[in-house]
Write a protein that holds these residues in place. Structure first.
Motif, short mmCIF file in Angstrom:
data_model
loop_
_atom_site.label_atom_id
_atom_site.label_comp_id
_atom_site.label_asym_id
_atom_site.label_seq_id
_atom_site.Cartn_x
_atom_site.Cartn_y
_atom_site.Cartn_z
N SER A 343 -6.28 -1.73 -2.32
CA SER A 343 -5.07 -2.44 -1.92
C SER A 343 -4.16 -1.56 -1.07
O SER A 343 -3.61 -2.01 -0.06
CB SER A 343 -4.31 -2.94 -3.16
N LEU A 344 -4.01 -0.31 -1.47
CA LEU A 344 -3.14 0.59 -0.72
C LEU A 344 -3.73 0.93 0.64
O LEU A 344 -2.99 1.06 1.63
CB LEU A 344 -2.89 1.86 -1.53
N GLU A 345 -5.04 1.05 0.73
CA GLU A 345 -5.67 1.30 2.03
C GLU A 345 -5.45 0.11 2.97
O GLU A 345 -5.20 0.29 4.17
CB GLU A 345 -7.15 1.58 1.85
N LYS A 346 -5.53 -1.09 2.42
CA LYS A 346 -5.25 -2.28 3.22
C LYS A 346 -3.81 -2.27 3.69
O LYS A 346 -3.52 -2.56 4.87
CB LYS A 346 -5.54 -3.53 2.38
N TYR A 347 -2.89 -1.94 2.78
CA TYR A 347 -1.48 -1.89 3.17
C TYR A 347 -1.26 -0.87 4.28
O TYR A 347 -0.57 -1.15 5.27
CB TYR A 347 -0.59 -1.53 1.98
N MET A 348 -1.81 0.32 4.13
CA MET A 348 -1.58 1.38 5.11
C MET A 348 -2.08 0.99 6.49
O MET A 348 -1.44 1.27 7.51
CB MET A 348 -2.22 2.69 4.64
N ALA A 349 -3.22 0.30 6.54
CA ALA A 349 -3.75 -0.15 7.83
C ALA A 349 -2.80 -1.14 8.49
O ALA A 349 -2.51 -1.05 9.70
CB ALA A 349 -5.13 -0.76 7.64
N LEU A 350 -2.28 -2.09 7.72
CA LEU A 350 -1.36 -3.09 8.27
C LEU A 350 -0.03 -2.45 8.66
O LEU A 350 0.56 -2.80 9.68
CB LEU A 350 -1.13 -4.19 7.24
N ALA A 351 0.46 -1.52 7.84
CA ALA A 351 1.74 -0.89 8.12
C ALA A 351 1.67 -0.05 9.39
O ALA A 351 2.62 -0.01 10.18
CB ALA A 351 2.16 -0.03 6.94
#
Length: 615
Positions: A343-351
């Motif tokens: 989940s955090l890797e997905k967030y970091m990519a979007l951010a």
């Protein structure tokens, strides 16, 4: 709605009547050439759009390179120039008169706006109102004019006169924009002193829209917010329900319901849940409802329900960054490390794709969470690598706190404390932050005596901070110094008689040790009086009633507290009361729920060990 320029000073100050003389010609002549040129440019453009002067036929469709003359004639130019020069020369009343007279002659909205601005700069609310009303009368279709008039009336505290203006604004708004206008009403009236009068005006103005399907949900929501501004929560709840009934998929009543939930109105929650079910989470407002609801669920430790909401949201809107960050944080709390990492890797990519300031702050939080995941996996090198990515000076302390935790976990507590102590104090609050961080680190590793000493140092440096004195008292109890704790809490109560946490902590400590129970009850009842909606204080009251032998009353209070805030400590107390009453299966159920919330909670584990129960 447009935000009004602030009206300052006396509302009785009046602008001068129109006059075409110049009180001080010599001073005006000495004005800056640049100021004159600026006035010519501004009013030259304005005059080109004057509606009552026909442009030459040839100018209607100018060819390439053809010059289009302004409709600004010599008398108008001179009048406007005198107006601006008077304003710049310290005679705003005279300048206002020149400009307002020109606005009336030309029927030009730019000139009317300038007249309003000059009056406001001169701190003459009445003159500004006169200009705005002249504007609305001359150009009745101008939404900007009516908004100026509304805001000036509010600034002058003439709320009773705003009703017709507000009604005109609503009537003249396009159907597509009307809901936005309705939504802005509570904020527009937020600074009004007489909240009752403001609410009455708004209710009357919105009356016709309560029966229109396209606007009913929004109108009921705005009325509800007017009630909420007066802390009339039951009335606000009724408005939220009526708005939701009018349009179940509308996010606006649900957003009002969320505000009510934050103020303790649990009966508003069905509105939120039903809206989420009825909506498709395909608008910004729908996303805001789902996110805010998930946050409230997390705050009240209803983590399983929060995770369901966040998983649903991320499935439907996978390109929205913030839900992924919340979900990752929640999964980390549940120790679901692979899921949290994903989940955090997905967030970091979007951010990183967004690249805005908010995303930058979120990335810092994500790096800290990833460092925490690595720390849990005993991968200290990876944890430090994540912390190395943090560059924002405001977040350096959070990173250093995590580094200190890494050192402590490796048996290097002295080095961890030295790391925190060595941090520079760039701002006045940094000294406090460093001491609190060190004390929290010691608490995390159950070094109660050392934490007590650090809090004592913090209190010595910041003696007016009640929270620090309270934390020191809590550490005194943990360090086996109940007498010191009592002295500290009584001193805090004497210094801050409304600090309810102190009453509750002292009362609960006495009840938990089964000492001076009548006094303990009085202390906790005082805390309840100061903070009636606090579930933890209700838990304390239930516990002291149990210690006093009032089992039925204790059960009633504890069930209400646990229903309001599922918490492992409240579960420990509620389970014990049920156990003593012979309701063993129900007690085991509550304890199992408490263990799911926090398997290592000291109070819950101590209760189970004392009663020799394995749920």
């Amino acid at each position: 709605m447009n935000t009004l320029h602030r009206v300052e000073g006396s509302s009785t100050q009046r602008a001068r009547p129109p006059t075409f003389g110049c009180a001080n010609p010599a001073r005006l002549v000495r004005q800056s050439v640049l100021a004159i040129a600026a006035a010519v440019c501004v009013w030259g453009v304005s005059a080109q759009s004057t509606p009552n002067q026909a442009a030459p036929a040839a100018a209607a469709t100018p060819g390439a390179g053809e010059v289009v003359n302004s409709a600004l004639n010599a008398p108008l130019f001179y009048q406007l120039l005198l107006g601006e020069l008077n304003v710049r020369g310290g005679e705003p009343g005279t300048g206002y008169s020149f400009i307002l007279d020109a606005a009336r002659k030309q029927r030009d909205p730019l000139l009317y706006r300038r007249a309003v601005e000059v009056a406001l700069q001169a701190r003459s609310g009445e003159a500004a109102l006169a200009a705005a009303r002249a504007w609305t009368q001359e150009l009745p279709g101008s939404a900007e004019a009516r908004r100026f008039e509304l805001q000036i009336l509010l600034a002058l505290n003439r709320v009773g006169e705003t009703g017709p203006v507000l009604q005109s604004i609503l009537n003249e708004a396009s159907p597509a924009d009307r809901n936005d206008t309705i939504n802005a009403i509570p904020q527009t009236y937020s600074r009004v002193t007489d909240k009752n009068q403001a609410a009455a005006v708004v209710r009357e103005a919105l009356g016709p829209y309560l029966k229109q399907p396209a606007h009913a949900a929004t109108a009921f929501t705005s009325i509800g917010r007017m009630y909420l501004a007066q802390d009339q929560r039951p009335e606000a709840l009724v408005s939220a329900r009526l708005g939701h009934t009018a349009e179940p998929a509308s996010a606006f009543p649900a957003l009002l319901a969320l505000e009510l939930m934050e103020r303790g109105e649990q009966q508003a929650e069905p509105i939120v849940r039903q809206q989420i079910e009825a909506g498709n989470i395909n608008t910004a407002a729908d996303t805001a409802v789902a996110l805010a609801y998930a946050r409230i669920l997390i705050d009240t430790q209803r983590n399983m329900e929060a995770r369901v909401q966040l998983e649903r949201l991320t499935a439907r809107q996978a390109d929205q960054a913030e839900p992924w960050l919340l979900l990752g944080s929640l999964q980390l709390q549940e120790n679901a490390l692979p899921a949290a990492t994903a989940s955090l890797e997905k967030y970091m990519a979007l951010a990183r794709q967004a690249g805005d300031e908010r995303s930058a702050r979120g990335l810092t939080q994500a790096y800290l969470l990833m460092a925490q995941i690595a720390e849990k996996r005993q991968d200290f090198a990876a944890a430090n690598a994540w912390l190395d990515r943090i560059e924002n000076a405001d977040d350096i302390m959070a990173a250093q706190m995590r580094r200190a935790s890494l050192l402590a976990r490796q048996g290097q507590m002295p080095q961890a404390r030295a790391l925190l102590r060595s941090q520079p104090e760039r701002r006045p609050e940094d000294a406090r932050l460093k001491l609190v961080a060190e004390a929290q680190l010691l608490r995390d590793f159950k070094a109660w005596k050392e934490a007590y000493e650090v809090y004592g140092e913090a209190v010595a440096r910041f003696p007016d901070e009640a929270d620090l004195r309270y934390d020191q008292a809590m550490m005194a109890e943990k360090a086996g110094k109940p007498a010191d704790m009592e002295v500290l809490l009584r001193a805090l109560i004497a210094a801050k008689p409304d600090f309810h946490h102190a009453y509750n902590a002292l009362g609960y400590s006495l009840a938990d040790r089964n000492e001076r129970l009548p006094e303990a009850k009085r202390l906790i009842e005082k805390a309840v009086e100061l903070a009636p909606g606090d579930a933890y204080i209700q838990d304390s009251l239930g516990w002291v009633e149990f210690r006093l032998g009032n089992t039925a009353r204790a059960l009633e209070i504890l069930q209400a507290a646990y229903g309001k805030r599922p918490d492992p400590e409240i579960a420990a107390h509620l389970g014990e009361v049920l156990w003593v009453k012979g309701q063993r299966e129900e007690a085991l159920k509550i304890w199992r729920e408490g263990l799911m919330l926090s398997a290592d909670n000291e109070t819950l584990q101590g209760t189970l060990k004392r009663l020799r129960v394995k749920p």
